[in-house]
Design an enzyme around this catalytic site. Structure first.
Site, PDB file in Angstrom:
ATOM      1  CE  LYS A  74      -4.096  -2.012   2.145  1.00 54.35           C
ATOM      2  NZ  LYS A  74      -4.915  -2.124   3.352  1.00 54.35           N
ATOM      3  CE  LYS A  82      -5.737  -8.316  -1.779  1.00 54.61           C
ATOM      4  NZ  LYS A  82      -5.694  -8.033  -0.386  1.00 54.61           N
ATOM      5  CE  LYS A  92     -13.661  -4.556   1.201  1.00 54.79           C
ATOM      6  NZ  LYS A  92     -13.598  -4.308   2.623  1.00 54.79           N
TER       7      LYS A  92
END
Ligand code: TYM
Length: 331
Positions: A114, A197, A200
């Site tokens: 991130k 994967k 969101k």
């Protein structure tokens, strides 16, 4: 025999949960609530690590709770609550931050991913301490199991390390929990990028099936899902990640084994298979979306459920916090 304790959490960062959340974690949450003492929380404090409009965060917190109930979490069986309504989470997190190494926290792959994506400017300290708050979320409830998807494995390992370190240093306060990860469902992939994967935060939603998507959108996403040039409907994660992902989704929702699904579609084309998987997903999600909308039309009722849940959660959490504070010498 006393019941086992289960705890898990989910972030309210988007309007809708996705199929990966549902199959990797939420379906298990529902199954586990019957025979266990279950605690499930919407982790709104974790969601603050991503910049969100305040009104939107409020709405998404309620929408998350509504979706959980619509999926089958029964507030009469499970303690369903919002993380920020239980102050002990932050209080214990601070104690844990003081016994967690900087290097240890720096090794968390989700943080690395991130922060790399966002760049130094957009990486806040909350993102760095995020897994330590997660350890507090978990350990306050002394759970035996934490049902999650594969991407949370490292965070649960860190949680166990923190609990063990605390117990060794200050005397036993925490139970050491185990991650409960169902291998075949732990990593549902993006339909457009079957080696990644479903997430969101994907750059495009074309490969992400949202629980609140319309049937038309779901059909379109499955129809255009990326597969391979071969013609065989066969499970092979390395060579056929797209088809394998569709097989896993079918199997999880139809209750048939992957082998059974393979033989059912032997000799049939990818197009037919994609439509059938889409249909199964649509039939599963349709009542969930309907129920979510009903629940959202009674916000006061929803808030009341969450207040009840946070009262129950507060009781357990404050007693663990007290034991931890005593152990470290806070008077
Ligand atoms: P979150 O909100 O990203 O995801 C919620 C759950 O969904 C699982 N999941 C998946 N499973 C299979 N395939 C996928 N593609 C997929 N994507 C997501 C996640 O593994 C997770 O179980 N850090 C946590 C939230 C959290 C938490 C906790 C979890 C905070 N405190 C305490 C457990 C216990 C997170 O970001 O999950």
């Amino acid at each position: 025999m006393s019941k086992k304790r289960v705890l898990s959490g989910i972030q309210p960062t988007h309007d809708s949960f996705h199929l990966g959340n549902y199959l990797g974690a939420l379906k298990q949450w529902v199954a586990l609530q019957d025979d266990n003492d279950a605690y499930y929380c919407v982790v709104d404090l974790h969601a603050l690590t991503v910049e969100t409009d305040p009104k939107l965060l409020q709405k998404r917190t309620l929408l998350s709770a509504a979706q959980l109930i619509a999926i089958g979490i029964d507030p009469g069986k499970s303690t369903l609550f919002v993380q920020s309504q239980v102050p002990a989470h932050n209080q214990l997190a601070w104690v844990f931050e003081c016994i967690t190494g900087f290097g240890e926290a720096s090794r968390m792959t989700q943080f690395k991913d991130k922060s790399q994506k966002g760049g130094a400017e957009r990486t806040n300290v909350g993102l760095f301490t995020y897994p330590i708050l997660q350890a507090a979320d978990i350990l306050l409830y002394q759970p035996d199991f934490v049902p999650v998807g594969e991407d949370q494995r490292q965070h649960i390992e860190l949680t166990r390390d923190i609990a063990e370190r605390f117990n060794k240093k200050f005397g036993k306060v925490f139970n050491i929990p185990q991650a409960q990860i169902i291998k075949s469902l732990a990593k549902i992939s993006d339909l457009q990028e079957p080696t990644a994967k479903m997430s969101k935060s994907a750059t495009s939603m074309a490969g992400v099936i949202e629980i609140l998507d319309t049937p038309e959108a779901i059909l379109k996403k499955f129809k255009s899902s990326v597969t391979d040039d071969d013609k065989e409907i066969r499970f092979d994660e390395k060579l056929k990640p797209g088809i394998s992902n569709l097989l896993s989704i079918h199997s999880a929702l139809s209750g048939k084994s992957v082998k059974e699904v393979e033989s059912e579609f032997s000799g049939k084309g990818y197009g037919d298979f994609k439509s059938v998987v889409a249909e199964i997903v649509i039939e599963t999600l349709k009542p969930i979306a309907r129920r979510t909308n009903e629940l959202m039309s009674d916000k006061d009722g929803l808030i009341k459920i969450l207040q009840d849940g946070s009262e129950r959660a507060n009781q357990v959490a404050s007693s663990t916090l007290k034991a931890a504070y005593n152990a470290v010498g806070i008077i």
